[in-house]
Design an enzyme around this catalytic site. Structure first.
Site, mmCIF file in Angstrom:
data_model
loop_
_atom_site.group_PDB
_atom_site.id
_atom_site.type_symbol
_atom_site.label_atom_id
_atom_site.label_comp_id
_atom_site.label_asym_id
_atom_site.label_seq_id
_atom_site.Cartn_x
_atom_site.Cartn_y
_atom_site.Cartn_z
ATOM 1 N N ALA A 44 -11.986 15.893 -12.277
ATOM 2 C CA ALA A 44 -10.919 15.186 -13.005
ATOM 3 C C ALA A 44 -11.510 13.941 -13.656
ATOM 4 C CB ALA A 44 -9.821 14.802 -12.026
ATOM 5 N N PRO A 227 -9.773 -36.021 -19.087
ATOM 6 C CA PRO A 227 -9.041 -37.179 -18.568
ATOM 7 C C PRO A 227 -9.580 -37.747 -17.257
ATOM 8 C CG PRO A 227 -7.808 -35.153 -18.198
ATOM 9 C CD PRO A 227 -9.046 -34.759 -18.937
ATOM 10 N N ASP A 250 -18.011 -44.854 -22.561
ATOM 11 C CA ASP A 250 -17.169 -46.046 -22.464
ATOM 12 C C ASP A 250 -16.354 -46.052 -21.183
ATOM 13 O OD1 ASP A 250 -15.793 -44.810 -25.472
ATOM 14 O OD2 ASP A 250 -15.149 -44.242 -23.462
ATOM 15 N N LYS A 272 -15.556 -50.876 -24.464
ATOM 16 C CA LYS A 272 -14.346 -50.444 -25.163
ATOM 17 C C LYS A 272 -13.132 -50.506 -24.268
ATOM 18 C CE LYS A 272 -14.650 -47.794 -29.177
ATOM 19 N NZ LYS A 272 -13.668 -46.921 -29.693
ATOM 20 N N GLY A 303 -13.707 -40.349 -23.346
ATOM 21 C CA GLY A 303 -12.630 -39.879 -22.475
ATOM 22 C C GLY A 303 -11.716 -38.941 -23.251
ATOM 23 N N ALA A 334 -5.648 -36.655 -22.613
ATOM 24 C CA ALA A 334 -4.888 -37.202 -21.489
ATOM 25 C C ALA A 334 -3.467 -36.640 -21.421
ATOM 26 C CB ALA A 334 -4.861 -38.723 -21.574
ATOM 27 N N MET A 385 -1.877 -45.410 -24.365
ATOM 28 C CA MET A 385 -2.015 -46.871 -24.380
ATOM 29 C C MET A 385 -0.646 -47.551 -24.425
ATOM 30 S SD MET A 385 -5.225 -47.147 -27.030
ATOM 31 C CE MET A 385 -4.957 -45.706 -28.018
ATOM 32 N N GLY A 414 -4.298 -40.117 -14.312
ATOM 33 C CA GLY A 414 -3.990 -38.693 -14.206
ATOM 34 C C GLY A 414 -5.219 -37.838 -13.964
HETATM 35 N N1 SAH Z 1 -9.326 -39.794 -26.476
HETATM 36 C C1 SAH Z 1 -8.505 -39.990 -25.295
HETATM 37 C C2 SAH Z 1 -7.506 -41.114 -25.460
HETATM 38 C C3 SAH Z 1 -8.101 -42.454 -25.619
HETATM 39 S S1 SAH Z 1 -6.895 -43.706 -25.712
HETATM 40 C C4 SAH Z 1 -7.805 -38.698 -24.949
HETATM 41 O O1 SAH Z 1 -7.820 -37.739 -25.726
HETATM 42 O O2 SAH Z 1 -7.253 -38.623 -23.857
HETATM 43 C C5 SAH Z 1 -6.822 -44.283 -24.063
HETATM 44 C C6 SAH Z 1 -5.516 -43.927 -23.424
HETATM 45 O O3 SAH Z 1 -5.495 -42.594 -22.994
HETATM 46 C C7 SAH Z 1 -5.214 -44.704 -22.170
HETATM 47 O O4 SAH Z 1 -4.719 -45.989 -22.442
HETATM 48 C C8 SAH Z 1 -4.163 -43.839 -21.519
HETATM 49 O O5 SAH Z 1 -2.923 -43.997 -22.143
HETATM 50 C C9 SAH Z 1 -4.665 -42.464 -21.852
HETATM 51 N N2 SAH Z 1 -5.467 -41.928 -20.758
HETATM 52 C C10 SAH Z 1 -6.754 -41.557 -20.788
HETATM 53 N N3 SAH Z 1 -7.160 -41.058 -19.592
HETATM 54 C C11 SAH Z 1 -6.072 -41.106 -18.791
HETATM 55 C C12 SAH Z 1 -5.828 -40.737 -17.436
HETATM 56 N N4 SAH Z 1 -6.758 -40.210 -16.678
HETATM 57 N N5 SAH Z 1 -4.588 -40.939 -16.943
HETATM 58 C C13 SAH Z 1 -3.618 -41.454 -17.700
HETATM 59 N N6 SAH Z 1 -3.799 -41.819 -18.967
HETATM 60 C C14 SAH Z 1 -4.994 -41.662 -19.520
#
Ligand code: SAH
Length: 465
Positions: A44, A227, A250, A272, A303, A334, A385, A414
């Protein structure tokens, strides 16, 4: 028992597979890419094997096994669930000196089949000598994440110019250096990041005077580090982090992520913070160009995602002008990371059909935002922010018509082990920020989707029971 790893050439050879079930199908799949003729003997056939017979990819010889079927055969696989039959096939093949594999029975095999990471023509074969196929599979899964999917393409490109390089660089050592500089430098990276035309044209430039290009040309990787949780890095981010000579990072990049960069890479902190810059944006842009011009592979680690409130565009603008090869690797932003870890879907069929990302960065104590667009119903607002501007932001939204009872969540740090999520309403969240002394980095999520957290929260935070 120790096996000799070899790669068999099966083009125009004949392979016999006895058995037509799913196990046989997996073996047939492994054979399929080799251009071997595949014959099947089975009572089969499972639907997948049946389909291959219909497409004339393989031939069904007979329903019953007969040793005569081995006569013109170069390789045999016994994949039936009849142990006695498998044993007979193995014995007949051994008598005729035909390589034989019996599934799940290394003792009856004259060869075993490895787990394969396939980047044709590059193949990585993994064997545990039959000791633990599951371990081999797990190892394979690890390697799958490490070997970029376009490695096959890279190998093909190298093959296309191999002879030319041999002629131009007759000394073997020089040739090796040339290949190393191609495979560890911008040509390979351009190809792996999908910029095939640029890779080919740079390769041809190098071939015009190969000796000149043996020393590496610098390049820049603008990489999103996500994040906070290092597990959220992409495969590509990790690979580039481990091959960079120098890292510019940064404040927002978690130390655990910076630690994943190559151990001996130089690390440059470029600060920064929204109010105090360790290095100005112009200085960072200049430094990237300078380091790349020194022939370095420069990792600009940011970040989240570099193109979301990350000024990534400005940093590569200067590189593009200076003709320095670069690539951008997205990261989990984030909003997305925090929402997932807080159990708040950013969109949901019943609550939000759109989602906007805004920054709460104050200019002269004011927020310059399109309030009418923000107060639309059925929309989630993700605020970056936003902690410093929380009161101005919430008051402005209410004054522009948003319901004061709209739920709001603030997620601090977070996706990290220190994540804390606070929830409230548009009318009282600013008080909560003061009372709880909520600090950046924090993400604000405004909208009815926040209600879902009660049911969907899954990530354990300090203070949770
Ligand atoms: N390029 C990044 C944002 C940079 S602006 C991105 O895409 O996530 C920085 C802001 O991102 C912080 O002030 C906060 O509001 C947010 N942020 C970054 N990491 C974070 C985390 N682990 N927890 C909560 N907010 C975060």
């Amino acid at each position: 028992m120790k096996f000799l790893p070899v790669f068999l050439k099966l083009e125009d050879k004949t392979c016999l597979v006895v058995g037509g079930g799913e196990v046989a199908y997996r073996k047939i799949q492994s054979l399929a890419g080799t251009h071997a003729r595949i014959n099947v003997v089975a009572r089969a056939l499972c639907p997948e094997v049946e389909a291959l017979v219909e497409q004339e990819e393989l031939i069904k010889l007979a329903s019953e096994y007969d040793p005569a079927q081995l006569d013109s055969c170069d390789l045999v696989i016994a994949a039936t669930n009849d142990e006695e039959l498998n044993r007979r096939i193995s014995s007949d093949a051994h008598d005729r000196h035909i390589p034989v594999n019996v599934v799940d029975n290394p003792g009856l095999c004259s060869f075993i089949m490895p787990s394969v990471v396939d980047r044709n023509p590059v193949q990585i074969a993994i064997s545990t000598g039959g000791a633990s196929p599951v371990l081999a599979r797990l190892l394979r899964a690890r390697l799958e994440t490490l070997v970029p999917s376009a490695y096959g393409k890279l190998a093909e490109l190298m093959k296309s110019v191999r002879e030319e390089v041999k002629q131009k660089l007759p000394v073997q050592r020089e040739r090796r250096h040339f290949w190393e500089s191609v495979l560890q430098g911008p040509i390979a990276e351009l190809l792996l990041s999908g910029q095939e035309d640029k890779a080919i044209s740079l390769l041809h430039q190098h071939l015009e005077d190969p000796a000149k290009h043996i020393s590496q040309q610098g390049e820049v990787y603008l990489v999103g580090g996500g994040p906070g949780d290092p597990d959220l890095l992409t495969f590509r981010a990790l690979r580039l982090m481990q091959q960079s000579d120098v890292v510019l990072y940064d404040r927002l990049v978690a130390p655990a992520i910076v630690a994943l960069a190559r151990k001996d890479a130089d690390r440059i902190y470029v600060g920064k913070q929204s109010d105090q810059h360790a290095m100005s944006q112009d200085e960072i842009n200049e430094l990237l160009v300078k380091l790349a011009n020194e022939g370095k592979r420069v990792l600009r680690l940011k970040g989240g995602d570099p193109f979301i409130f990350g000024r990534g565009g400005e940093e590569i603008d200067k590189l593009a002008e200076s003709g320095i090869p670069f690539q951008v690797v997205p990261g989990i932003t984030a909003a997305s990371g925090c929402a997932s870890y807080a159990g708040i879907p950013l969109t949901h069929r019943d609550y939000a059909q759109s989602c906007v990302f805004i920054t709460g960065h104050l200019k002269d104590g004011k927020l310059d935002l399109n309030w009418q667009a923000l107060v639309q119903p059925g929309q989630t607002i993700a605020v970056y922010m936003g902690v410093g501007a929380v009161r101005v932001l919430c008051e402005s939204l209410i004054n522009n018509g948003m319901n004061a009872t709209t739920p709001v969540a603030i997620i601090q740090q977070g996706t990290t082990i220190d994540q804390r999520t606070y929830t409230g309403l548009l009318s009282n969240i600013a008080d909560l920020v003061e009372q709880q002394d909520i600090k950046p980095p924090s993400m604000m999520i405004i909208g009815d989707v926040v209600k879902l957290r009660d049911k969907l929260a899954w990530f354990k935070e300090p203070g949770d029971n």
